[in-house]
Enzyme design. Structure first.
Site, short mmCIF file in Angstrom:
data_model
loop_
_atom_site.label_atom_id
_atom_site.label_comp_id
_atom_site.label_asym_id
_atom_site.label_seq_id
_atom_site.Cartn_x
_atom_site.Cartn_y
_atom_site.Cartn_z
N THR A 126 23.83 51.11 34.58
CA THR A 126 24.73 51.19 35.74
C THR A 126 24.16 52.08 36.83
O THR A 126 23.63 53.17 36.57
CB THR A 126 26.10 51.72 35.31
OG1 THR A 126 26.65 50.83 34.33
CG2 THR A 126 27.05 51.81 36.49
N GLY A 184 26.42 57.97 29.64
CA GLY A 184 26.76 59.10 28.79
C GLY A 184 25.51 59.67 28.15
O GLY A 184 24.52 58.97 27.95
N GLU A 207 31.13 48.86 30.09
CA GLU A 207 30.60 47.71 29.35
C GLU A 207 31.11 46.37 29.89
O GLU A 207 31.42 45.46 29.15
CB GLU A 207 30.89 47.83 27.84
CG GLU A 207 30.28 49.05 27.19
CD GLU A 207 28.81 49.24 27.53
OE1 GLU A 207 28.12 48.24 27.74
OE2 GLU A 207 28.37 50.39 27.59
#
Length: 675
Positions: free
Chosen positions: A154, A193, A437
């Site tokens: 992303t 993350g 996701e």
């Protein structure tokens, strides 16, 4: 406190330690709670293993969640890293197998109190997209946490739309290296993350350029921090993006790359390869880039989404039988709030949804395992159907579940607003899954593309994948229900869902084709139809889940009590969907106005039928108090006592009151002479 037993779970209460209002609910169960727990776990042996794991974790003070709700973002992060590394060591000491049941149940029990969640995705990416040599090199290092990985896909300006990613990887034949750049601010990686403060390496997705030509998105293993002092690697700018709505324990980060050199062998090359002279060799299909995302979606639906909804249902249902409010009958004691139909209508459909998604996950896992095995053999025929199924299921699961958790929270009144209830953090954690996701609207439109393609195939008589075989139907009639009990027949309501899905796909397809034939550009026609296309994809996915739940009932034909309660839940899930979307079903022309009233009556009747089994049904999820970490959802039902006990532990009750000294004392002293 009720006693936890590793082999039997929570021991049956004799009443003395458990709130009597909760205890009485357990004595009237119409089915074996233990048997249902075994079914949900996939067998009695699995239940035994899970309880053993829970017992080990509960007995270790390192995994205590006692003060979680009072911790800062930094404390949550540091605690998550410490617990994760401690858990890895403990798993090794106990001889629990990597990716075995014990490890799976550790993550179920500890969930968002662990770090390195995207480190797992980093490893799955290498396992799915790397060559045997790359797997042999990187996976042992990652498994031992000798390196820490993240999955950097992303970007600040692009998420689900992979083709729009702007990070560039240019191959230099003289140095045999890829040169990676984020050419502008929108190209920087944003959100991964484990990136902000932890990762040493990242699987970075970038546009591959060879001799000036772009070959699309490819994954590269990039070292982003030094293993000596954790400083950023040359050309790397990396950091944490700051506080979020939740996920305080996760260091979501940003990553900028300026002429970062990556060895040629660091491009994950199971399905594509660059030769030393810059020649490009492709194996398989472009759709293979979706494989990792499908892997992740299948995993999060069960481990994150479903588990969170189950926890919320457990907390809210238990609280709803210990909370008494007002009188149902004048002069009687205050009633349990779950005895009110309005409360039942809030909570019981969420409970039915949790069970529906459990069996839906089983179905999706089965299809995924088959497709994944074929992909490993170089066969990609199942990928389009698998991608469409996983995308649609992910949308339905996350939308229904996040809404369901919020309904559970509000159903607990003021106490549901307290962090100590456990419900706010379940909601803020789960609502993020509607975006990560795969953003849900985008995923619906991807499913819709598959449906429109299959609808066109059906019109010319081509065979269809099994999940969309109904699009070949040529005859649809009116609903044959004559009275309200007919809507408790799975054949009746499954056909109703099928017709809604077919009509919505057909309407969107016809409108799309009409626009294109009238001269509208295909991309413009798609945009004009996109709302209807998304709704059709949602209707299709909803139908698949209803159909899957109905088929699952066949497994329990020899267990009448279990089948009966699951049938009630299946009926409730299906009728709740019709009741909540009545306009769709009436517009499809399958139901009449009179039949819609029958649906409502049967739906409301089911609430009273399931109500006596509500507590046993959430007990079957078998969450320990430590798993739930809820002051109002504990097994013993002592909600008020626990709320007060936990509130007294708040650090704010023990700190010096500087605010009083600075601001309030001068004002209050003015009253001394007047009182």
């Amino acid at each position: 406190m009720a006693m936890w037993n590793a082999s039997k779970g929570f021991q049956n209460s004799t009443g003395q330690d458990v709130n009597p209002d909760l205890d009485s609910e357990r004595k009237t169960a119409s089915f074996s709670v233990e048997r249902l727990t075994n079914i949900l776990d996939g067998g009695a042996k699995n239940t035994q293993i899970r309880r053993k794991v829970d017992a080990v974790l509960q007995s270790d003070p390192e995994f205590s969640r006692e003060n979680k709700y009072f911790q800062s973002q930094n404390e949550r992060y540091e605690g998550a890293v410490r617990r994760s590394l401690y858990l890895s060591k403990k798993i090794e000491e106990l001889g629990w197998v990597t990716d075995g049941l014990e490890q799976k149940y550790c993550y179920r029990a500890l969930g968002d109190d662990l770090a390195f969640s995207v480190h797992q995705v980093f490893m799955k990416s290498i396992l799915g997209l790397g060559t045997d040599e790359q797997i042999a090199k990187w996976i042992p290092l990652a498994e031992k946490h000798y390196i820490a990985g993240t999955y950097a896909q992303t970007e600040l300006g692009h998420g689900t739309y992979l083709r729009g990613l702007e990070t560039m990887a240019t191959f230099d034949t003289t140095t045999q290296e890829f040169i990676l750049n984020t050419p502008k601010i929108s190209a920087m990686k944003w959100w991964p993350g484990d990136l902000g403060r932890t990762a040493t390496h990242a699987v970075v997705f970038a546009q591959l350029y060879l001799k000036g030509k772009c070959y699309g998105i490819h994954p590269f293993i990039v070292q982003i921090r030094s293993l000596h002092n954790h400083s950023p690697a040359p050309g790397v700018t990396v950091g944490d993006i700051g506080p979020k709505m939740d996920f305080a324990q996760t260091d979501n980060g940003f990553l900028l790359l300026k002429n970062v050199c990556v060895p040629k062998e660091n491009m994950l090359a199971r399905f594509s390869q660059v030769l030393p002279d810059g020649q490009y060799i492709k194996r398989g299909t472009d759709k293979i880039n979706y494989l990792t995302m499908v892997v992740i979606r299948v995993a999060i639906i069960r481990s994150e989404v479903l588990t969170t909804l189950m926890k919320a249902c457990t907390i809210a249902v238990r609280y709803a039988v210990v909370r008494r409010q007002s009188e149902l009958k004048p002069g009687d004691p205050e009633s349990k709030i779950l005895d009110y139909q309005t409360q039942q209508q809030k909570l019981l459909p969420q409970l039915a949804t949790a069970y529906a998604f459990h069996f839906g996950c089983d179905y999706l896992q089965e299809i995924f395992d088959q497709g994944y095995a074929e992909t490993k053999q170089g066969k990609f025929d199942l990928l389009p159907e698998l991608h469409a199924l996983a995308s649609g299921f992910k949308v339905i699961a996350t939308e229904f579940s996040s809404a369901g958790v919020e309904i559970c929270r509000k159903a607990c009144g003021g106490h549901g607003y307290s962090l100590l209830s456990g419900l706010p953090s379940l909601y803020t954690k789960l609502v993020a899954s509607c975006t990560y996701e795969g953003e849900n609207t985008v995923l619906l439109l991807q499913t819709a593309r598959f449906l429109i393609k299959c609808f066109g195939m059906a019109k010319v008589g081509q065979p269809l994948p099994s999940s969309v075989a109904y699009l070949s139907s040529t005859r649809f009639g009116k609903c044959g229900a004559q009275e309200k009990r007919d809507f408790l027949n799975p054949d009746i309501y499954t056909e109703t869902y099928k017709q809604r899905a077919f009509r919505m796909v057909e309407d969107a397809a016809v409108k799309l084709q009409t626009l294109i034939q009238s001269g509208t550009a295909q991309h413009e026609a798609w945009n004009v139809c996109s709302v209807q296309l998304a709704r059709a994809a949602a209707a299709h996915s909803h139908y698949i889940i209803v159909q899957t739940f109905v088929k699952a009932l066949e497994r329990f034909e020899k267990e009448l009590q279990i089948q009966r309660i699951l049938k009630h839940l299946c009926d409730l899930f299906a009728l709740h969907g019709i009741f909540s979307n009545m306009g769709d079903f009436l517009q499809a022309g399958h139901l009449s106005g009179k039949q819609s009233n029958m649906v409502t009556e049967s739906y409301l009747d089911l609430l009273a039928i399931i109500r006596p089994d509500a507590v046993p049904l959430v007990d079957a999820f078998d969450f320990s108090d430590g798993n739930l970490n809820s002051a109002i959802g504990s097994y013993d039902g002592h909600a008020y006592e626990r709320l007060f006990e936990w509130a007294k532990k708040s650090p704010t009750n023990k700190q010096d009151n500087q605010t009083f000294e600075k601001y309030l004392k001068p004002l209050f002293q003015n009253a001394l002479s007047k009182l």
